[in-house]
Design a protein around this motif. Sequence first.
Motif, short mmCIF file in Angstrom:
data_model
loop_
_atom_site.label_atom_id
_atom_site.label_comp_id
_atom_site.label_asym_id
_atom_site.label_seq_id
_atom_site.Cartn_x
_atom_site.Cartn_y
_atom_site.Cartn_z
N GLN A 116 0.92 -1.18 0.07
CA GLN A 116 0.05 -0.05 -0.05
C GLN A 116 0.72 1.25 -0.06
OE1 GLN A 116 -3.17 0.31 0.06
NE2 GLN A 116 -4.34 -1.21 0.96
N ARG A 137 -8.23 3.83 -5.71
CA ARG A 137 -6.84 3.49 -5.19
C ARG A 137 -6.01 2.84 -6.13
NH1 ARG A 137 -10.68 1.17 -1.21
NH2 ARG A 137 -10.05 1.82 0.76
N ARG A 160 -3.66 -1.44 -4.85
CA ARG A 160 -4.31 -0.88 -3.56
C ARG A 160 -5.62 -1.40 -3.24
NH1 ARG A 160 -4.33 4.92 -1.97
NH2 ARG A 160 -4.73 3.86 -0.02
#
Length: 248
Positions: free
Chosen positions: A86, A99, A103
């Motif tokens: 992440q 994202r 992610r």
Amino acid sequence: MANWREVGQALALRVIAGCPQPQALNEAALAPVGFVPQSDLPEGQAYEDFIYAQGLVPTREGLHDFFNALCWMHFPLAKKRLNQLQAREIARAGVGQVRGPVRDAATVFDENALLIQASDALWSALTEHRWADAFLALRHEWSDARLWTFGHAALEKLVQPYKSITVHLWRVPDDVAHEQIDAWLAQDLTADKLATKPFSPLPVLGVPGWWPANETAVFYEDVSVFRPRRLKGAAEKPYANPEMTPSV
């Protein structure tokens, strides 16, 4: 779940008695990170980026973050790996409104994964959504299958269970022993693999022994829960998944 209960029950009693949740978790000293109140997360800083930089997990009171902490205690290497992935994606692409595939998949895994070690026949039936085969014809094979809970949002849902709770299966090879699972998983969680989203949905209360109602075959006839595999290109209503906690 017995090993989770062994650790979690004593911690839960401390919290119920009035101890702030981050303090109780830190006193256990079982995770490679510390736990701090959610208010310690600086405004504007991404949650995962803060954990990576500080080695501290912003923690709210309540079951969701309590189960997240227990996962840090039981899968320290895998949780650190997810956090690294992440943080690297945040450093590369920033936070943004979306994202991105890595992610997004890492979040789905973190919140909702269930690890399974099963025979080829059972795995095929599950991934092909041949539910009658998986849960009835091959029911005897579940006694040899191994399951590891991981997703903390799924665990939160299971506190007050309902039929449509759906997890995301991640297959564990047969040669991985129980004591190796965390180290193996930390190696298996790569950005490339996650980007392909190699998950398979499982209505988790269909697992034999996990819910009394599934002792009868009619339980699996509910196509609103045990759905056939959708044809390529066909639209399908998403499975009911636990709420995803934004990592921003």
